[in-house]
Design a protein around this motif. Structure first.
Motif, mmCIF file in Angstrom:
data_model
loop_
_atom_site.group_PDB
_atom_site.id
_atom_site.type_symbol
_atom_site.label_atom_id
_atom_site.label_comp_id
_atom_site.label_asym_id
_atom_site.label_seq_id
_atom_site.Cartn_x
_atom_site.Cartn_y
_atom_site.Cartn_z
ATOM 1 N N VAL A 218 0.833 -1.207 0.000
ATOM 2 C CA VAL A 218 0.000 0.000 0.000
ATOM 3 C C VAL A 218 0.866 1.254 0.000
ATOM 4 O O VAL A 218 0.654 2.188 -0.786
ATOM 5 N N GLY A 219 1.869 1.280 0.875
ATOM 6 C CA GLY A 219 2.737 2.450 0.955
ATOM 7 C C GLY A 219 3.506 2.686 -0.334
ATOM 8 O O GLY A 219 3.629 3.826 -0.801
ATOM 9 N N ALA A 220 4.017 1.612 -0.943
ATOM 10 C CA ALA A 220 4.793 1.750 -2.176
ATOM 11 C C ALA A 220 3.942 2.280 -3.323
ATOM 12 O O ALA A 220 4.427 3.059 -4.158
ATOM 13 N N CYS A 221 2.669 1.883 -3.361
ATOM 14 C CA CYS A 221 1.798 2.321 -4.454
ATOM 15 C C CYS A 221 1.272 3.740 -4.255
ATOM 16 O O CYS A 221 0.842 4.377 -5.216
ATOM 17 N N LEU A 222 1.290 4.236 -3.027
ATOM 18 C CA LEU A 222 0.739 5.565 -2.746
ATOM 19 C C LEU A 222 1.799 6.631 -2.548
ATOM 20 O O LEU A 222 1.481 7.816 -2.523
ATOM 21 N N ILE A 223 3.037 6.240 -2.426
ATOM 22 C CA ILE A 223 4.070 7.180 -2.022
ATOM 23 C C ILE A 223 4.291 8.280 -3.058
ATOM 24 O O ILE A 223 4.703 9.392 -2.721
ATOM 25 N N LYS A 224 4.001 7.986 -4.320
ATOM 26 C CA LYS A 224 4.119 9.011 -5.357
ATOM 27 C C LYS A 224 2.773 9.567 -5.781
ATOM 28 O O LYS A 224 2.654 10.245 -6.794
ATOM 29 N N GLY A 225 1.732 9.252 -5.002
ATOM 30 C CA GLY A 225 0.423 9.833 -5.267
ATOM 31 C C GLY A 225 -0.303 9.154 -6.399
ATOM 32 O O GLY A 225 -0.048 7.997 -6.748
ATOM 33 N N VAL A 226 -1.252 9.900 -7.013
ATOM 34 C CA VAL A 226 -2.125 9.318 -8.026
ATOM 35 C C VAL A 226 -1.382 8.917 -9.287
ATOM 36 O O VAL A 226 -1.902 8.169 -10.104
ATOM 37 N N PRO A 411 5.825 18.839 0.240
ATOM 38 C CA PRO A 411 7.177 18.427 -0.182
ATOM 39 C C PRO A 411 7.679 17.184 0.550
ATOM 40 O O PRO A 411 8.666 16.581 0.145
ATOM 41 N N LYS A 412 7.019 16.816 1.654
ATOM 42 C CA LYS A 412 7.454 15.666 2.447
ATOM 43 C C LYS A 412 6.420 14.545 2.406
ATOM 44 O O LYS A 412 6.245 13.814 3.377
ATOM 45 N N LYS A 413 5.761 14.388 1.275
ATOM 46 C CA LYS A 413 4.682 13.404 1.190
ATOM 47 C C LYS A 413 5.174 11.989 1.485
ATOM 48 O O LYS A 413 4.464 11.201 2.128
ATOM 49 N N SER A 414 6.359 11.654 1.053
ATOM 50 C CA SER A 414 6.878 10.298 1.285
ATOM 51 C C SER A 414 6.965 9.991 2.775
ATOM 52 O O SER A 414 6.635 8.884 3.215
ATOM 53 N N ILE A 415 7.392 10.982 3.559
ATOM 54 C CA ILE A 415 7.505 10.783 5.005
ATOM 55 C C ILE A 415 6.122 10.634 5.627
ATOM 56 O O ILE A 415 5.908 9.809 6.526
ATOM 57 N N VAL A 417 3.369 9.465 4.157
ATOM 58 C CA VAL A 417 2.846 8.144 3.797
ATOM 59 C C VAL A 417 3.502 7.062 4.651
ATOM 60 O O VAL A 417 2.825 6.172 5.192
ATOM 61 N N LEU A 418 4.811 7.135 4.790
ATOM 62 C CA LEU A 418 5.534 6.142 5.593
ATOM 63 C C LEU A 418 5.049 6.155 7.040
ATOM 64 O O LEU A 418 4.789 5.104 7.640
ATOM 65 N N GLY A 419 4.914 7.349 7.612
ATOM 66 C CA GLY A 419 4.476 7.454 9.000
ATOM 67 C C GLY A 419 3.086 6.894 9.221
ATOM 68 O O GLY A 419 2.842 6.162 10.193
ATOM 69 N N LEU A 420 2.145 7.208 8.316
ATOM 70 C CA LEU A 420 0.774 6.715 8.455
ATOM 71 C C LEU A 420 0.710 5.203 8.295
ATOM 72 O O LEU A 420 -0.065 4.522 8.979
ATOM 73 N N CYS A 421 1.520 4.642 7.392
ATOM 74 C CA CYS A 421 1.534 3.185 7.207
ATOM 75 C C CYS A 421 2.098 2.473 8.436
ATOM 76 O O CYS A 421 1.596 1.409 8.832
ATOM 77 N N VAL A 422 3.124 3.043 9.044
ATOM 78 C CA VAL A 422 3.695 2.440 10.260
ATOM 79 C C VAL A 422 2.672 2.451 11.389
ATOM 80 O O VAL A 422 2.477 1.445 12.097
ATOM 81 N N ILE A 423 1.973 3.581 11.551
ATOM 82 C CA ILE A 423 0.934 3.672 12.588
ATOM 83 C C ILE A 423 -0.173 2.652 12.320
ATOM 84 O O ILE A 423 -0.647 1.960 13.237
ATOM 85 N N GLY A 424 -0.606 2.555 11.061
ATOM 86 C CA GLY A 424 -1.650 1.599 10.699
ATOM 87 C C GLY A 424 -1.242 0.167 10.998
ATOM 88 O O GLY A 424 -2.047 -0.630 11.498
ATOM 89 N N TYR A 425 0.008 -0.171 10.720
ATOM 90 C CA TYR A 425 0.492 -1.531 10.979
ATOM 91 C C TYR A 425 0.487 -1.850 12.470
ATOM 92 O O TYR A 425 0.021 -2.921 12.898
ATOM 93 N N LEU A 426 0.983 -0.930 13.278
ATOM 94 C CA LEU A 426 1.052 -1.168 14.722
ATOM 95 C C LEU A 426 -0.341 -1.296 15.327
ATOM 96 O O LEU A 426 -0.571 -2.144 16.208
ATOM 97 N N LEU A 427 -1.287 -0.485 14.871
ATOM 98 C CA LEU A 427 -2.647 -0.560 15.396
ATOM 99 C C LEU A 427 -3.356 -1.843 14.969
ATOM 100 O O LEU A 427 -4.280 -2.303 15.645
ATOM 101 N N ALA A 428 -2.933 -2.417 13.847
ATOM 102 C CA ALA A 428 -3.576 -3.633 13.343
ATOM 103 C C ALA A 428 -2.988 -4.905 13.926
ATOM 104 O O ALA A 428 -3.587 -5.978 13.796
ATOM 105 N N LEU A 429 -1.838 -4.838 14.592
ATOM 106 C CA LEU A 429 -1.169 -6.038 15.102
ATOM 107 C C LEU A 429 -2.043 -6.882 16.032
ATOM 108 O O LEU A 429 -1.974 -8.114 15.979
ATOM 109 N N PRO A 430 -2.866 -6.287 16.915
ATOM 110 C CA PRO A 430 -3.728 -7.132 17.763
ATOM 111 C C PRO A 430 -4.634 -8.066 16.970
ATOM 112 O O PRO A 430 -5.062 -9.097 17.490
#
Length: 641
Positions: A218-226, A411-415, A417-430
């Motif tokens: 998901v992160g790799a496909c969204l990191i450069k936007g549409v 200008p920092k969209k990659s960061i 996207v990465l941050g939101l994906c990391v948060i999403g992963y940690l919240l989904a671990l349970p």
């Protein structure tokens, strides 16, 4: 005192080619948006939820309220959200500059999308798990002699191709209630389900790794936007149809398939008199089209300004519903065969929800020649179905965050996207623990339930009554060259709000606490789920109070000021704002000379102050002309009251 529209975040004008909105970006081609919209609307729910509801509510008779709800609520709301996003080219929060008092609706949409993203990617992780398990000569969910099997395990086919039912020890047996091998693989091997939500167990690292891979994709496909996700959907939005067609032709040729198909299409006309049938039809349309998630406005915000959004809305909405109906034939032909082989009623073969995708379909795939190949293709299909919807919901969250602080975050969209994906992963671990399925069911039950009805109703009131249906119609005319047909206008101001109220009241009256099979959740889990569902809705009044407090004057003056569009509301580009002015001038009689060039710091906008003080949506003088002169004198203005 009129509001003047200035430049919004220094949005760049088109530069002769490429993106129309150079700063924000646009879809590369028209098909990018249509396929992204289809991919978002056509998801896992089309494969399992629609067929189940159709069966439960009178078979073919269910299609009548389903189509009526599509025409009266689904399609009008779908078109409204797409038009809203395309006109302003903004994310689901910033777009509420149209009426800041309703900005909480945007926050609520983002919260709903974020909550759904957390558990939706877990379903994608399951698809990855099955995909990896398919790379074997003998599919593991066809076996009854593994450590995860019980004495009730039954196979629907023999090794030599004959139809038999075998117990775990390989002998014929009729002394137990048979459970399909695919069901036991799902429950005891994949989920390793505990006895309750409070018995978490440990993190299943095989599922946790699959979940990690899902977030990486998901992160790799969204990191450069549409630009990147718009190309990915050319595969992810079309591949599922290829697999569905193959499974359809195989399914209808299976022995006993007619059992399931009869179950699916034979109408029970008496069921049309039940309110629950109509309520379920409305809710299915609502969920299936993805209304009130904020994703529709987000996707359309990357369209070029003059894109024919009404055509796209018709294609996506009708295509989505046709896919649901076709999926019903696919799955019920398979369930009919399983019913015949296991000698159990059709409605006992698999439960609603994941049971259909991860029990019935895998069982059917095992009956195909070269079953390993078809298993790989099928779970690739599930993966693409899930990813399309996940792309759209994550793009909603990302766009909402970036559009609120574009000068810092774009200008920092990659960061981001990465941050939101990391948060999403940690919240989904349970949800990868032994109690993971219980947590996923809790999220699914409450995160996008009654809250969607409330959000959508507030959205309709804000756009059609506070901003005004006539003004919104003029905005659409600016984009398309014509106003929306009377059908949409009538639905927006009368029929759709009434249906939304009906759905909301129906859900409250028919409210049922969350369950998973026969398991009843403890009170603390119920309370947690309700608070989670209310968390998005409560943002609407909280933000409204904050917006009112920021204004000056009496309480009534503050409310009126907070309800008016912000000074920077309107199209993103100056050329399109000038087009908007001409459309408004032609309607309301304000003479705007064609050679007037608006001040870049203060364009010539609709006078929203006048609009909010009138008792109806008609606007007497839609343009603020104070301080603007033309040639030797003042800009001539005429009014029509």
């Amino acid at each position: 005192m009129g509001c003047k529209i200035g430049k919004r975040n220094e949005v760049s004008q088109p530069s002769g080619g490429g993106d129309e909105n150079a700063d924000r970006g646009n879809w590369t081609g028209k098909l990018d948006f249509i396929l992204s919209g289809l991919g978002f609307a056509i998801g896992l729910g089309n494969v399992w939820r629609f067929p189940y509801l159709c069966y439960r509510n009178g078979g073919g008779a269910f299609l009548i309220p389903y189509v009526i709800m599509l025409a009266c609520a689904g399609l009008p709301l779908f078109f409204m959200e797409l038009s809203f996003g395309q006109f302003a080219s903004l994310g689901p929060i910033t777009i509420w500059n149209v009426s800041p008092i309703f900005k909480g609706v945007g926050y609520a949409m983002v919260v709903v999308s974020a909550l759904v993203c957390i558990y939706y990617n877990v379903i994608i992780a399951w698809a990855l798990y099955y995909l990896f398990a398919s790379f074997t000569n003998v599919l593991p969910w066809t076996l009854c002699n593994q450590w995860w099997n019980t004495d009730q395990c039954g196979k629907t086919f023999g090794v030599n191709g004959t139809n038999v039912t075998l117990g775990v020890n390989g002998t014929n047996s009729t002394d137990f209630t048979r459970v399909s091998a695919s069901h036991e693989f799902w429950t005891h091997k994949v989920l390793q389900l505990s006895k309750g939500i409070d018995q978490m167990g440990t993190v299943r690292w095989d599922l946790a790794l699959c979940l990690l891979l899902a977030w990486v994709i998901v992160g790799a496909c969204l990191i450069k936007g549409v630009k990147s996700s718009g190309k990915v959907v050319y595969f992810t939005a079309t591949f599922p149809f290829v697999v569905l067609f193959i499974l359809f032709f195989r399914g209808v040729t299976l022995e006993g398939a007619e059992r399931g198909i009869r179950f699916y299409i034979i109408p029970e006309w008496s069921r049309l008199a039940e309110s629950k049938v109509w309520g379920d039809a409305a809710i299915q349309i609502f969920y299936s089209l993805g209304l009130a998630f904020g994703s529709l406005a987000t996707l359309s915000s990357y369209n070029k300004f003059h894109n024919n959004v009404m055509r796209d809305a018709l294609i996506i909405a009708v295509g989505n519903c046709c896919t649901s109906i076709f999926s019903g034939f696919v799955i019920f032909s398979i369930i009919g065969h399983m019913s015949f082989m296991l000698d159990v009623p059709v409605d006992k073969v698999a439960d609603e929800g994941p049971g259909l995708a991860f029990v019935a379909y895998p069982e059917a795939i095992s009956l195909l020649p070269i079953s390993t190949l078809w298993a790989i293709l099928f779970f690739l299909m599930l993966l693409t179905l899930g990813l399309d919807s996940q792309f759209a919901m994550m793009e909603t969250v990302i766009t909402a965050v970036i559009d609120e602080y574009p000068e810092y975050l774009r200008p920092k969209k990659s960061i981001v996207v990465l941050g939101l994906c990391v948060i999403g992963y940690l919240l989904a671990l349970p949800q990868t623990t032994n109690a993971g399925m219980y947590w996923l069911q809790l999220l699914d039950w409450y995160s996008a339930g009654f809250s969607l009805m409330i959000i959508s109703l507030c959205l309709t009131i804000a756009i059609q009554y506070v901003y005004g249906m006539k003004r919104f119609s003029k905005d659409i005319k600016t984009m398309l060259g014509f106003e929306p047909p009377i059908y949409f206008k009538v639905c927006w101001v009368a029929i759709t709000p009434a249906l939304l109220m009906f759905i909301l009241i129906f859900n409250l009256v028919q409210f049922n606490p969350v369950t998973y099979g026969d398991y009843e959740y403890p009170n603390w889990a119920e309370i947690m789920g309700l608070l989670m569902g209310l968390s998005s809705c409560l943002l609407i009044p909280v933000v409204a109070v904050i917006q009112v407090c920021r204004q000056k004057g009496s309480l009534l003056e503050r409310i009126k000021a907070a309800a008016r569009p912000s000074p920077d509301w309107g199209p993103a580009l100056e050329d399109h704002r000038q087009e908007m002015m001409k459309v408004y001038a032609g309607k309301y009689g304000v003479e705007v000379p064609l050679d007037v060039t608006p001040n870049k710091a203060a364009d010539l906008p609709p006078d929203y102050t006048t609009a909010t003080t009138l008792p109806r949506n008609d606007i007497s003088v839609p343009f603020s002309v104070t301080g603007h002169t033309h040639m030797n004198g003042s800009l001539p203005v005429t009014t029509k009251l």
